[in-house]
Design an enzyme around this catalytic site. Structure first.
Site, PDB file in Angstrom:
ATOM      1  N   HIS A 122       0.864  -1.180   0.000  1.00 10.67           N
ATOM      2  CA  HIS A 122       0.000   0.000   0.000  1.00 10.67           C
ATOM      3  C   HIS A 122       0.900   1.230   0.000  1.00 10.67           C
ATOM      4  O   HIS A 122       2.025   1.207   0.489  1.00 10.67           O
ATOM      5  CB  HIS A 122      -0.868  -0.036   1.262  1.00 10.67           C
ATOM      6  N   ASP A 199       2.889  -4.532   8.009  1.00 11.73           N
ATOM      7  CA  ASP A 199       1.612  -3.822   7.901  1.00 11.73           C
ATOM      8  C   ASP A 199       0.503  -4.862   7.996  1.00 11.73           C
ATOM      9  O   ASP A 199       0.271  -5.631   7.072  1.00 11.73           O
ATOM     10  CB  ASP A 199       1.566  -3.078   6.564  1.00 11.73           C
ATOM     11  N   GLN A 202      -4.671  -5.319   6.644  1.00 16.07           N
ATOM     12  CA  GLN A 202      -5.602  -6.197   5.933  1.00 16.07           C
ATOM     13  C   GLN A 202      -5.736  -7.566   6.581  1.00 16.07           C
ATOM     14  O   GLN A 202      -6.625  -8.341   6.225  1.00 16.07           O
ATOM     15  CB  GLN A 202      -5.148  -6.367   4.482  1.00 16.07           C
ATOM     16  N   LYS A 225     -10.596  -1.627  10.126  1.00 10.94           N
ATOM     17  CA  LYS A 225     -10.592  -2.802   9.252  1.00 10.94           C
ATOM     18  C   LYS A 225     -11.159  -4.024   9.964  1.00 10.94           C
ATOM     19  O   LYS A 225     -11.469  -5.025   9.318  1.00 10.94           O
ATOM     20  CB  LYS A 225      -9.167  -3.125   8.798  1.00 10.94           C
ATOM     21  N   CYS A 363      -4.734   2.310  -3.801  1.00 10.38           N
ATOM     22  CA  CYS A 363      -3.527   2.831  -3.152  1.00 10.38           C
ATOM     23  C   CYS A 363      -2.368   1.843  -3.286  1.00 10.38           C
ATOM     24  O   CYS A 363      -1.560   1.669  -2.357  1.00 10.38           O
ATOM     25  CB  CYS A 363      -3.775   3.163  -1.679  1.00 10.38           C
TER      26      CYS A 363
END
Length: 405
Positions: A122, A199, A202, A225, A363
């Site tokens: 991202h 990260d 997700q 999320k 993104c």
């Protein structure tokens, strides 16, 4: 208790609404998940009963707010199996957490040091590191991906060397749904003395990341999320690293003592939490973790995998359908195009039929450049979606194709 999707859906007020005269089919969960009543109630309860600033007041409301906020920190610690609550830093979201770490490493990197990012990141896990390299003279290198949408691990191993200081990779790709082999990535980075930031934005609605078992140095995610509020997230950092990094912002709360001659900083985690935080958001984050654990991540995985597999099969039966991200390890994201039709046009028509999907580059422009496409249509499923909603998606895509061909 057996998973009952109808009962689950009753707990999400927004799923009862209509869009353009049609019952809403919400398939943009990778952008933000919907919120159950339990999370909404936690926000209302805070503002209705004990709204006050935290950590600073001796009065009852302040103490109650402080206790609730710190209880949420403890829920996050336990959920991710973090050793110490002081290693949990509240942020405004994943992007904030990444920038906090990038800012801190400005004083730790030297010209010629190397940092690695994956090709499927991202923008929030690319741009801060580019800025860091511009400030320090470090060199940014990219772990390549293949046409299936998986990282090429052989190339990753060849990129690692004695100059590698940092490795940045997402746990799951937001654009493709690929689940990256973060255990192997972390292990090999540590063999070369490099720190790793993952990260997890997700991933955290789909899996439970055991951060002690992973041994990762930094892990970031966002509450919105995973059925929590927007504007709040979490940065985990190993205590040894957090002690090395300087504060990201100055102000109230993050200080031990202030004079005009010198300021000393508070202990972790407050060193990185300047100013009044998103108190309600933090409490709501804790409520969301409680809710997801009550549903159970095994049940969540089974429901989402069934939706993904059924939707993949049905969509691939459409002539001209191309799905991007075909690795064996994949979550409930289907990113697709139909030959000759712009993804924006498909998404616009789906919206007219009450179906919310995301279109564009998500993104993640380097991924789209790799495939030489302007973007994709992304349908991302959550545990509260149904097979009937998949059928509506497929029928709508077929209708859109007929109208646009």
């Amino acid at each position: 208790m057996a998973f009952n999707v109808s009962r689950v859906r009753e707990q999400f007020p927004i799923l009862k609404r209509e869009v353009n005269g049609q019952p809403l089919v919400y398939l943009d969960n990778a952008a933000t998940s919907q919120k159950p009543q339990a999370v909404i109630d936690s926000l209302v309860d805070y503002y209705s009963r004990y709204n006050a600033n935290i950590h600073r007041g001796v009065h009852t409301l302040s103490q109650e707010a402080t206790d609730a906020y710190e209880a949420a920190r403890e829920k996050i610690r336990a959920h991710f199996n973090i050793e110490h609550s002081r290693e949990v830093i509240f942020t405004s979201g994943t992007t904030h957490g990444i920038n906090l770490v990038a800012n801190g490493f400005s004083s730790l990197l030297q010209p010629g040091d190397e940092v690695l990012v994956s090709a499927m990141e991202h923008h929030s896990n690319i741009v801060p590191w580019q800025m860091l390299c511009e400030r320090t003279g470090a060199i940014l290198r990219v772990i390549p991906m293949n046409r299936e949408g998986s990282l090429i691990m052989k190339d990753y191993e060849e990129l690692l060397n004695e100059k590698t200081r940092l490795v940045f990779v997402n746990h799951i790709s937001n654009a493709l749904g690929t689940i990256n082999p973060i255990e192997e990535i972390i292990l090999k980075a540590h063999q070369h003395g490099a720190a790793v930031l993952v990260d997890g934005a997700q991933a955290c609605s789909h899996v439970v990341a055991d951060l002690q078992e992973l041994g990762v140095d930094f892990y970031v995610t966002s509450a919105h999320k995973m059925c929590g509020p927007t504007g709040v997230g979490m940065l985990y950092g190993k205590e040894s690293w957090l002690e090395k990094l300087p504060p990201y912002q100055g102000g109230g709360e993050m200080i031990a003592e202030v004079t005009f001659e010198k300021t000393t900083y508070a202990d972790l985690p407050h060193k990185f939490e300047a100013g009044t935080p998103n108190i309600a958001g933090g409490i709501g984050f804790g409520a969301a973790i409680d809710y997801l654990n009550e549903i159970g991540f095994d049940a969540i995985r089974e429901q989402e995998e069934s939706l993904r597999d059924y939707a993949t099969e049905q969509l691939l039966a459409i002539d001209g359908m191309v799905i991007y991200g075909e690795g064996t390890a994949k979550t409930s994201v289907i990113s697709f195009n139909i030959d000759g039709i712009h993804p924006y046009d498909i998404g616009t028509l789906l919206d007219k039929m009450g179906i919310a999907v995301r279109t564009g580059h998500h993104c993640a422009q380097p991924i789209m450049d790799f495939y030489q496409i302007p973007g994709t249509v992304r349908a991302s499923f959550a545990f509260y979606n149904t097979l009937e909603e998949v059928d509506r998606l497929v029928a709508a895509v077929k209708k859109a194709k007929m109208m646009l061909s």
